[in-house]
Design a protein around this motif. Structure first.
Motif, PDB file in Angstrom:
ATOM      1  N   LEU A 182      19.969  96.260 100.607  1.00  0.00           N
ATOM      2  CA  LEU A 182      19.998  95.989 102.045  1.00  0.00           C
ATOM      3  C   LEU A 182      20.555  97.191 102.810  1.00  0.00           C
ATOM      4  N   LEU A 183      21.642  97.762 102.328  1.00  0.00           N
ATOM      5  CA  LEU A 183      22.253  98.902 103.016  1.00  0.00           C
ATOM      6  C   LEU A 183      21.301 100.091 103.081  1.00  0.00           C
ATOM      7  N   MET A 184      20.597 100.366 101.986  1.00  0.00           N
ATOM      8  CA  MET A 184      19.669 101.494 101.973  1.00  0.00           C
ATOM      9  C   MET A 184      18.506 101.263 102.917  1.00  0.00           C
ATOM     10  N   ARG A 185      18.042 100.036 102.996  1.00  0.00           N
ATOM     11  CA  ARG A 185      16.904  99.749 103.875  1.00  0.00           C
ATOM     12  C   ARG A 185      17.321  99.726 105.340  1.00  0.00           C
ATOM     13  N   LEU A 186      18.542  99.319 105.610  1.00  0.00           N
ATOM     14  CA  LEU A 186      19.061  99.443 106.975  1.00  0.00           C
ATOM     15  C   LEU A 186      19.088 100.911 107.397  1.00  0.00           C
ATOM     16  N   ALA A 187      19.500 101.764 106.462  1.00  0.00           N
ATOM     17  CA  ALA A 187      19.582 103.195 106.764  1.00  0.00           C
ATOM     18  C   ALA A 187      18.204 103.793 107.030  1.00  0.00           C
ATOM     19  N   GLY A 246      12.046  97.023 108.746  1.00  0.00           N
ATOM     20  CA  GLY A 246      11.858  95.805 109.516  1.00  0.00           C
ATOM     21  C   GLY A 246      12.193  94.581 108.691  1.00  0.00           C
ATOM     22  N   ILE A 247      11.692  93.429 109.129  1.00  0.00           N
ATOM     23  CA  ILE A 247      12.036  92.164 108.467  1.00  0.00           C
ATOM     24  C   ILE A 247      11.660  92.183 106.991  1.00  0.00           C
ATOM     25  N   ASP A 248      10.446  92.650 106.677  1.00  0.00           N
ATOM     26  CA  ASP A 248      10.009  92.620 105.283  1.00  0.00           C
ATOM     27  C   ASP A 248      10.935  93.438 104.392  1.00  0.00           C
ATOM     28  N   VAL A 285      20.634  88.972 104.417  1.00  0.00           N
ATOM     29  CA  VAL A 285      19.470  88.887 103.533  1.00  0.00           C
ATOM     30  C   VAL A 285      18.848  87.498 103.620  1.00  0.00           C
ATOM     31  N   ASP A 286      19.694  86.479 103.613  1.00  0.00           N
ATOM     32  CA  ASP A 286      19.187  85.107 103.685  1.00  0.00           C
ATOM     33  C   ASP A 286      18.433  84.863 104.984  1.00  0.00           C
ATOM     34  N   HIS A 287      18.963  85.352 106.102  1.00  0.00           N
ATOM     35  CA  HIS A 287      18.287  85.194 107.394  1.00  0.00           C
ATOM     36  C   HIS A 287      16.938  85.932 107.405  1.00  0.00           C
ATOM     37  N   MET A 288      16.921  87.140 106.866  1.00  0.00           N
ATOM     38  CA  MET A 288      15.687  87.928 106.834  1.00  0.00           C
ATOM     39  C   MET A 288      14.640  87.274 105.936  1.00  0.00           C
ATOM     40  N   GLN A 289      15.081  86.712 104.836  1.00  0.00           N
ATOM     41  CA  GLN A 289      14.133  86.039 103.944  1.00  0.00           C
ATOM     42  C   GLN A 289      13.542  84.802 104.615  1.00  0.00           C
ATOM     43  N   ALA A 290      14.365  84.089 105.389  1.00  0.00           N
ATOM     44  CA  ALA A 290      13.856  82.924 106.113  1.00  0.00           C
ATOM     45  C   ALA A 290      12.814  83.340 107.151  1.00  0.00           C
ATOM     46  N   HIS A 342      11.025  86.114 107.104  1.00  0.00           N
ATOM     47  CA  HIS A 342       9.875  86.618 106.363  1.00  0.00           C
ATOM     48  C   HIS A 342       8.973  85.480 105.894  1.00  0.00           C
ATOM     49  N   LEU A 343       9.577  84.431 105.376  1.00  0.00           N
ATOM     50  CA  LEU A 343       8.792  83.283 104.911  1.00  0.00           C
ATOM     51  C   LEU A 343       8.020  82.643 106.053  1.00  0.00           C
ATOM     52  N   SER A 344       8.626  82.573 107.219  1.00  0.00           N
ATOM     53  CA  SER A 344       7.929  82.002 108.380  1.00  0.00           C
ATOM     54  C   SER A 344       6.710  82.834 108.751  1.00  0.00           C
ATOM     55  N   LEU A 345       6.863  84.151 108.730  1.00  0.00           N
ATOM     56  CA  LEU A 345       5.733  85.036 109.035  1.00  0.00           C
ATOM     57  C   LEU A 345       4.646  84.923 107.974  1.00  0.00           C
ATOM     58  N   GLN A 346       5.060  84.808 106.721  1.00  0.00           N
ATOM     59  CA  GLN A 346       4.084  84.665 105.641  1.00  0.00           C
ATOM     60  C   GLN A 346       3.317  83.348 105.767  1.00  0.00           C
ATOM     61  N   GLU A 347       4.020  82.288 106.121  1.00  0.00           N
ATOM     62  CA  GLU A 347       3.360  80.993 106.282  1.00  0.00           C
ATOM     63  C   GLU A 347       2.360  81.020 107.435  1.00  0.00           C
ATOM     64  N   ALA A 348       2.726  81.690 108.522  1.00  0.00           N
ATOM     65  CA  ALA A 348       1.801  81.819 109.656  1.00  0.00           C
ATOM     66  C   ALA A 348       0.576  82.633 109.252  1.00  0.00           C
ATOM     67  N   ALA A 349       0.797  83.698 108.487  1.00  0.00           N
ATOM     68  CA  ALA A 349      -0.313  84.530 108.028  1.00  0.00           C
ATOM     69  C   ALA A 349      -1.226  83.745 107.092  1.00  0.00           C
TER      70      ALA A 349
END
Length: 424
Positions: free
Chosen positions: A135-140, A144-146, A222-227, A229-236
């Motif tokens: 998470l820290l490396m990806r923040l740097a 985005g959400i994914d 991470v938990d919030h981002m995964q939630a 992400h799942l919503s976007l995946q379900e819409a897709a």
């Protein structure tokens, strides 16, 4: 990153992770380097799985002389546990970033080994610490959400299930358990080398904690981002069911799926389509995707990332695997406990009279030896990219193109059920 939890519940949490995400009793692969995390993975797996349902692999990158001793440690423990153990050598070609190349080379070796042994799932020893560092490396990097979803316990990559049963455990948990069990592991000195991003992320964590960015808070993110992400995946997925049709190994994308101007769903659907058809875990760059789709909407036939996009009826396009982008597969051993078949190009499973002298690759120009190929109802280009069985240069079978000779071919996971699964 210190933790206060006791090691007493390590086995219980490991067992709970398996019960939650890994229900199959099929053989699984274990990626084991010799470090504390992967040694714990193998030792714990052996407590909850029969040894004949486990296979272990170690990758020797040839970068450190100590690696030989680490792999020997894995081999000795695997033998004591009754687990089959393989060693694969990887050599850097000197191109690009060493760590990135080693990471990709390691995955390619594990993937090829798993396919050779018909393993559908590989377990990795990523821990809670790895989750925070990712998470820290990806923040740097401004992800985005994914990207900020970091790692899921169970994902798919290149047609394989990737399972991380240690994500709920810290390195301290695992080392305390190993010490308690009197199990030896090796320490990789590169884990303390500040030249590497992951090590720097680990080292700066203590300072971040003073700002309130504790382990708990970062894992909540991470938990919030995964939630999300799942919503976007379900819409897709809902959008894809309306506007994308699978035709054997091809996808037919309707006009609405080609409009990538604004909404997230069409973009996500199109990127997933290219990844699925090309049998890749990574999706095309967004700019390349936009340009390719724009050309196809104007009536051009275009290629991108191992795929061919051609205009179809009613303003739709057909996305087809590019035969030249596929590679041959050879089943190196015949095991009576394994299915009579082979996985090919990460989407297909071929079943038939397996022989050690056979190879599996795209039909290509062999379509000339398939007199009934037109009856398949697929374009010639699509059939040329379909799986075929060969003995040397002689075509034995091409099931999709109507030449079966005792063989069948099927897509092991269709687009709609697999392309919107959680990605690594």
């Amino acid at each position: 990153m210190p933790v206060s939890r006791s090691s007493d519940s390590v086995e219980g949490r490991f067992q709970a992770a398996i019960a939650a995400s890994c229900h199959s009793d099929q053989p699984v692969g274990l990626a084991v380097s010799g470090g504390g995390d992967s040694i714990a993975l193998m030792q714990l797996a052996a407590r909850f799985r029969p040894a004949d349902r486990l296979r272990a692999i170690s990758i020797d990158h040839g970068l450190r002389p100590e690696a030989k001793d680490e792999i020997a440690l894995v081999a000795a423990q695997a033998m004591a546990l009754g687990i089959d153990h393989a060693v694969v050598n990887w050599t850097w070609d000197g191109k690009g970033n060493l760590q990135a190349a080693a990471r990709e080379g390691r995955w390619a070796a594990v993937r090829d080994w798993a396919v050779m042994h018909n393993l559908r799932t590989v377990w990795f020893g990523h821990t809670e610490d790895d989750q925070v560092e990712t998470l820290l490396m990806r923040l740097a990097r401004g992800s985005g959400i994914d990207g900020l979803t970091a790692m899921y316990p169970l994902t798919r990559r290149d047609g394989l299930q990737v399972f991380r049963p240690l994500l709920g455990l810290s390195r301290a948990d695992l080392r305390a358990w190993l010490t308690q069990q009197k199990i030896t592991w090796a320490e990789d000195p590169s884990n303390e080398d500040p030249r590497f991003d992951r090590v720097r992320a680990r080292q700066m964590f203590a300072q971040l904690e003073t700002l309130g960015m504790t382990r708990k808070r970062l894992l909540q993110t991470v938990d919030h981002m995964q939630a999300a992400h799942l919503s976007l995946q379900e819409a897709a997925l809902g959008f894809a069911k309306l506007h994308v049709r699978q035709d054997t190994g091809d996808l037919i994308l309707g006009p609405a799926a080609l409009d990538l101007a604004k909404a997230d769903a069409p973009r996500r659907v199109m990127a997933a389509a290219f990844a699925w058809v090309a049998s890749r875990s990574y999706r095309p760059r967004f700019e390349q995707l936009l340009e390719t789709v724009a050309q196809a909407r104007k009536g051009a036939t275009v290629t991108l990332g191992g795929c061919i996009m051609t205009p179809d009826k009613g303003g739709a396009v057909r996305l087809t695997r590019e035969a030249a982008a596929t590679s041959a597969a050879v089943r190196l051993q015949h095991d009576a406990d394994l299915p009579l078949g082979v996985f090919w190009d990460q989407r297909w499973f071929l079943e038939g009279p397996v022989d050690d002298n056979l190879s599996f690759k795209a039909l290509g120009s062999g379509i000339k030896d398939c007199p009934d190929w037109r009856a398949a109802g697929l374009p010639r280009t699509s059939l040329m990219a379909s799986p075929a069985i060969w003995q040397g240069e002689r075509l034995v079978a091409a099931p999709v193109a109507g030449l079966s000779n005792g063989w069948s071919a099927r897509i092991v996971a269709d687009y709609h059920t697999s392309a919107f699964a959680i990605e690594d």
